[in-house]
Design an enzyme around this catalytic site. Structure first.
Site, PDB file in Angstrom:
ATOM      1  N   SER A  48     -18.964  52.376  26.887  1.00 25.67           N
ATOM      2  CA  SER A  48     -18.334  52.980  28.058  1.00 25.67           C
ATOM      3  C   SER A  48     -18.100  51.891  29.087  1.00 25.67           C
ATOM      4  CB  SER A  48     -19.227  54.078  28.652  1.00 25.67           C
ATOM      5  OG  SER A  48     -20.391  53.513  29.246  1.00 25.67           O
TER       6      SER A  48
ATOM      7  N   LEU B 271     -24.129  51.410  28.737  1.00 29.93           N
ATOM      8  CA  LEU B 271     -23.884  51.786  30.127  1.00 29.93           C
ATOM      9  C   LEU B 271     -23.793  50.525  30.965  1.00 29.93           C
ATOM     10  CD1 LEU B 271     -23.761  53.871  32.486  1.00 29.93           C
ATOM     11  CD2 LEU B 271     -26.263  53.691  32.594  1.00 29.93           C
TER      12      LEU B 271
ATOM     13  N   ILE C 241     -27.614  48.030  28.211  1.00 34.90           N
ATOM     14  CA  ILE C 241     -27.098  47.867  29.560  1.00 34.90           C
ATOM     15  C   ILE C 241     -26.046  46.757  29.509  1.00 34.90           C
ATOM     16  CG2 ILE C 241     -27.608  47.286  31.944  1.00 34.90           C
ATOM     17  CD1 ILE C 241     -28.774  49.970  31.009  1.00 34.90           C
ATOM     18  N   LYS C 242     -24.853  47.069  29.975  1.00 31.83           N
ATOM     19  CA  LYS C 242     -23.753  46.105  29.946  1.00 31.83           C
ATOM     20  C   LYS C 242     -23.804  45.211  31.183  1.00 31.83           C
ATOM     21  CE  LYS C 242     -19.680  47.356  28.304  1.00 31.83           C
ATOM     22  NZ  LYS C 242     -18.425  48.141  28.097  1.00 31.83           N
ATOM     23  N   ILE C 243     -23.786  43.906  30.935  1.00 33.12           N
ATOM     24  CA  ILE C 243     -23.794  42.904  31.991  1.00 33.12           C
ATOM     25  C   ILE C 243     -22.645  41.940  31.730  1.00 33.12           C
ATOM     26  CG2 ILE C 243     -25.083  40.986  33.025  1.00 33.12           C
ATOM     27  CD1 ILE C 243     -27.664  42.425  32.270  1.00 33.12           C
TER      28      ILE C 243
END
Length: 367
Positions: free
Chosen positions: A43, A107, A138-140
């Site tokens: 996403s 996310l 977790i998207k970074i």
């Protein structure tokens, strides 16, 4: 055999680049998992902005949260995690069966943190704890500040999807940050098994130079960059540094192809799926592109581990005036700006919907 099954059998994971509450409540995501070999999803702020703005699936939840005093980012992340934890549970059997290699959802931290290392680390740790799911990345972003945050976040034991990578060099920076985090965990006596993927964006290369190169080179730059990056990926997995980490129980940071929907109406709509078939990688696919690939996509073979003719092709682009290093920096900066704009639009949408829905009766209409 479906073309999606062929890619799966080749060793490539297919993830859906979409999430909406409607996909979940209608059973569509379950069907994609069952019938189309989908084993994860991603996403981003743009996806959520469109889902919340253009449907009423979220209205009841927004109203309830607004009346409870929630607003802005806090309200959004509750909405997003309701969707993503449900999706994560659907993918949990895949996650368990593959030993944590597959079956992930993602996310993103607020894109406004793209240049804030400490803020990114804090947000990543908090969001992962809030989700309470082992198969949520977790998207970074792979910006300079993001790279520093990735190492610390991995060291903290939080799985990371590194986003907004555009070149071999971007990928290597992300891979090294991941390995540093794992090496520090091993030195500290901690578990080496913290998962990560590195997401390289493909189609935006071709959009950026579509009117600047001869027709013979159109829609070929993104694939060439992908082939060059795939060689770096295979070389890294074979290197002594990684082999030592693997021996200590570390999971490989898998290479993920992102932005794989064709943007050129003159190009095949499944261009990047057929061209980037490769073992031990992931392709995260827009829903429209997935359905097109099921209908008429073809798998003609796997990417060569040595990069094939990527360097010769990239030399042609250089002769045509394309500076890959400079363009990669521009694309990353523009990508971060685009996500920040989507984030701000999303926050505006949340604010306006919250106000309107909090004043409305549950069944509709004004009080």
């Amino acid at each position: 055999m479906k073309s999606t099954q062929q890619l799966h059998d080749l060793g490539q994971s297919l993830w859906l680049d979409n999430i909406t509450r409607g996909l979940l409540t209608s059973g569509t995501l379950e069907r994609y998992i069952r019938d189309l070999s989908i084993t994860g999803l991603t996403s981003n702020p743009t996806i959520f902005d469109q889902a919340i703005r253009n449907t009423d699936f979220y209205d009841a939840a927004i109203r309830q949260k607004a009346l409870a005093g929630k607003s802005g980012e806090a309200l959004f992340f509750e909405l997003a995690l309701e969707d993503l934890t449900q999706a994560a549970d659907l993918f949990r059997p895949v996650h368990n069966a593959t030993g944590g290699v597959d079956g992930w959802v993602s996310l993103e931290v607020s894109p406004l943190l793209a240049d804030d290392t400490e803020g990114t680390i804090q947000a990543a740790v908090q969001l992962h704890a809030q989700a309470q799911r082992p198969n949520l990345f977790i998207k970074i972003p792979g910006t300079d500040a993001g790279i520093a945050a990735i190492e610390e976040t991995i060291f903290a034991g939080v799985p990371v999807n590194v986003t907004l990578l555009f070149s071999r060099e971007h990928y290597i920076a992300a891979a090294e940050a991941y390995m540093r985090g794992i090496e520090r965990r091993i030195a500290a006596g901690l578990d080496a098994e913290v998962a990560s993927v590195a997401s390289v964006f493909v189609s935006r290369w071709d959009v950026a130079i579509k009117d600047k190169v001869p027709d013979a080179l159109r829609n070929r730059l993104g694939i060439a960059i992908g082939m060059r990056t795939y060689k770096a990926y295979r070389d890294l997995l074979a290197a002594p540094r990684w082999q030592k980490l693997a021996g200590a129980g570390a999971l490989p940071q898998r290479l993920l192809w992102a932005s794989t929907g064709s943007k050129d109406p003159a190009a095949p709509d499944t261009l990047y799926l057929g061209a980037l078939a490769a073992p031990d990688t992931i392709n995260t696919i827009p829903e429209k592109t997935l359905l097109a690939f099921v209908e008429h996509g073809e798998v003609k073979g796997a990417l060569p581990p040595d990069g094939g003719d990527a360097e010769a092709l990239l030399a042609e682009f250089a002769r045509a005036g394309v500076d890959n290093a400079a363009l990669a920096a521009i694309l990353q900066r523009e990508g971060a700006q685009s996500f920040a704009k989507s984030w701000n639009d999303l926050m505006d949408c949340i604010t306006s919907k919250s106000a309107a829905l909090a004043q409305a009766r549950p069944g509709g209409g004004k009080p």
